[in-house]
Design an enzyme around this catalytic site. Sequence first.
Site, mmCIF file in Angstrom:
data_model
loop_
_atom_site.group_PDB
_atom_site.id
_atom_site.type_symbol
_atom_site.label_atom_id
_atom_site.label_comp_id
_atom_site.label_asym_id
_atom_site.label_seq_id
_atom_site.Cartn_x
_atom_site.Cartn_y
_atom_site.Cartn_z
ATOM 1 N N ASN A 83 -17.165 66.159 -97.508
ATOM 2 C CA ASN A 83 -17.821 64.913 -97.889
ATOM 3 C C ASN A 83 -16.862 64.140 -98.788
ATOM 4 O O ASN A 83 -16.320 64.703 -99.755
ATOM 5 C CB ASN A 83 -19.128 65.209 -98.643
ATOM 6 C CG ASN A 83 -20.190 65.810 -97.736
ATOM 7 O OD1 ASN A 83 -20.319 65.431 -96.582
ATOM 8 N ND2 ASN A 83 -20.948 66.762 -98.257
ATOM 9 N N HIS A 94 -14.833 66.765 -107.120
ATOM 10 C CA HIS A 94 -13.644 67.626 -107.118
ATOM 11 C C HIS A 94 -13.543 68.093 -105.670
ATOM 12 O O HIS A 94 -14.477 68.754 -105.173
ATOM 13 C CB HIS A 94 -13.833 68.781 -108.112
ATOM 14 C CG HIS A 94 -12.693 69.756 -108.204
ATOM 15 N ND1 HIS A 94 -12.249 70.292 -109.410
ATOM 16 C CD2 HIS A 94 -11.924 70.323 -107.242
ATOM 17 C CE1 HIS A 94 -11.249 71.134 -109.173
ATOM 18 N NE2 HIS A 94 -11.033 71.175 -107.858
ATOM 19 N N HIS A 96 -13.425 69.583 -102.135
ATOM 20 C CA HIS A 96 -13.815 70.910 -101.653
ATOM 21 C C HIS A 96 -14.102 70.834 -100.161
ATOM 22 O O HIS A 96 -14.517 69.788 -99.658
ATOM 23 C CB HIS A 96 -15.039 71.455 -102.408
ATOM 24 C CG HIS A 96 -16.188 70.500 -102.455
ATOM 25 N ND1 HIS A 96 -16.216 69.414 -103.315
ATOM 26 C CD2 HIS A 96 -17.349 70.439 -101.748
ATOM 27 C CE1 HIS A 96 -17.347 68.753 -103.136
ATOM 28 N NE2 HIS A 96 -18.055 69.340 -102.188
HETATM 29 P P1 5GP Z 1 -20.838 67.908 -101.923
HETATM 30 O O1 5GP Z 1 -22.183 67.294 -101.635
HETATM 31 O O2 5GP Z 1 -20.225 67.334 -103.182
HETATM 32 O O3 5GP Z 1 -19.919 67.877 -100.735
HETATM 33 O O4 5GP Z 1 -21.116 69.434 -102.158
HETATM 34 C C1 5GP Z 1 -21.244 70.011 -103.426
HETATM 35 C C2 5GP Z 1 -21.813 71.396 -103.213
HETATM 36 O O5 5GP Z 1 -21.647 72.118 -104.412
HETATM 37 C C3 5GP Z 1 -23.306 71.398 -102.872
HETATM 38 O O6 5GP Z 1 -23.509 72.031 -101.618
HETATM 39 C C4 5GP Z 1 -23.939 72.173 -104.034
HETATM 40 O O7 5GP Z 1 -24.997 73.001 -103.618
HETATM 41 C C5 5GP Z 1 -22.766 72.956 -104.588
HETATM 42 N N1 5GP Z 1 -22.835 73.243 -106.025
HETATM 43 C C6 5GP Z 1 -23.134 72.350 -107.006
HETATM 44 N N2 5GP Z 1 -23.083 72.951 -108.210
HETATM 45 C C7 5GP Z 1 -22.750 74.248 -107.980
HETATM 46 C C8 5GP Z 1 -22.555 75.369 -108.849
HETATM 47 O O8 5GP Z 1 -22.666 75.297 -110.074
HETATM 48 N N3 5GP Z 1 -22.226 76.544 -108.256
HETATM 49 C C9 5GP Z 1 -22.077 76.666 -106.897
HETATM 50 N N4 5GP Z 1 -21.750 77.871 -106.437
HETATM 51 N N5 5GP Z 1 -22.254 75.623 -106.064
HETATM 52 C C10 5GP Z 1 -22.589 74.435 -106.591
HETATM 53 ZN ZN ZN Z 2 -12.522 69.541 -111.303
#
Ligand code: 5GP
Ligand code: ZN
Length: 102
Positions: A83, A94, A96
């Site tokens: 994303n 950040h 990922h």
């Molecule tokens: P994004 O929507 O930014 O692509 O995905 C971020 C992901 O990070 C989400 O799927 C969310 O569930 C995960 N996430 C957010 N905070 C934490 C955390 O503190 N620990 C872990 N293991 N995953 C997290």
């Molecule tokens: Zn960072």
Amino acid sequence: MDDCIFCKILNKQIPSEFVYEDETCFAINDINPKAKKHILVIPKEHIKSLNEVKDFTLIKKMFEAITKINKQENITHFKTLINTGKDAGQVVEHLHIHILSD
Ligand code: 5GP
Ligand code: ZN
């Protein structure tokens, strides 16, 4: 980066088990899994998103890590997702890569 969840996890300020780690990146299980297996592959360097990547050898190394993680976790079929930007659903600023496998 002080106010970044993934930097805090990397620096052990927030506890989280590492599924994988090398010199470039680390991987954790997603806290809110959207598939049977949902792993996040995260570069150790704080880079806001794919839009800020300058040296794409980082992305190559992250995909090499993904193939190692998948072997380790017995993941044979999967999707990857990056994303990029709030409007695309990026919540954690950040870079990922999601690994999603049902
Ligand atoms: P994004 O929507 O930014 O692509 O995905 C971020 C992901 O990070 C989400 O799927 C969310 O569930 C995960 N996430 C957010 N905070 C934490 C955390 O503190 N620990 C872990 N293991 N995953 C997290
Ligand atoms: Zn960072």
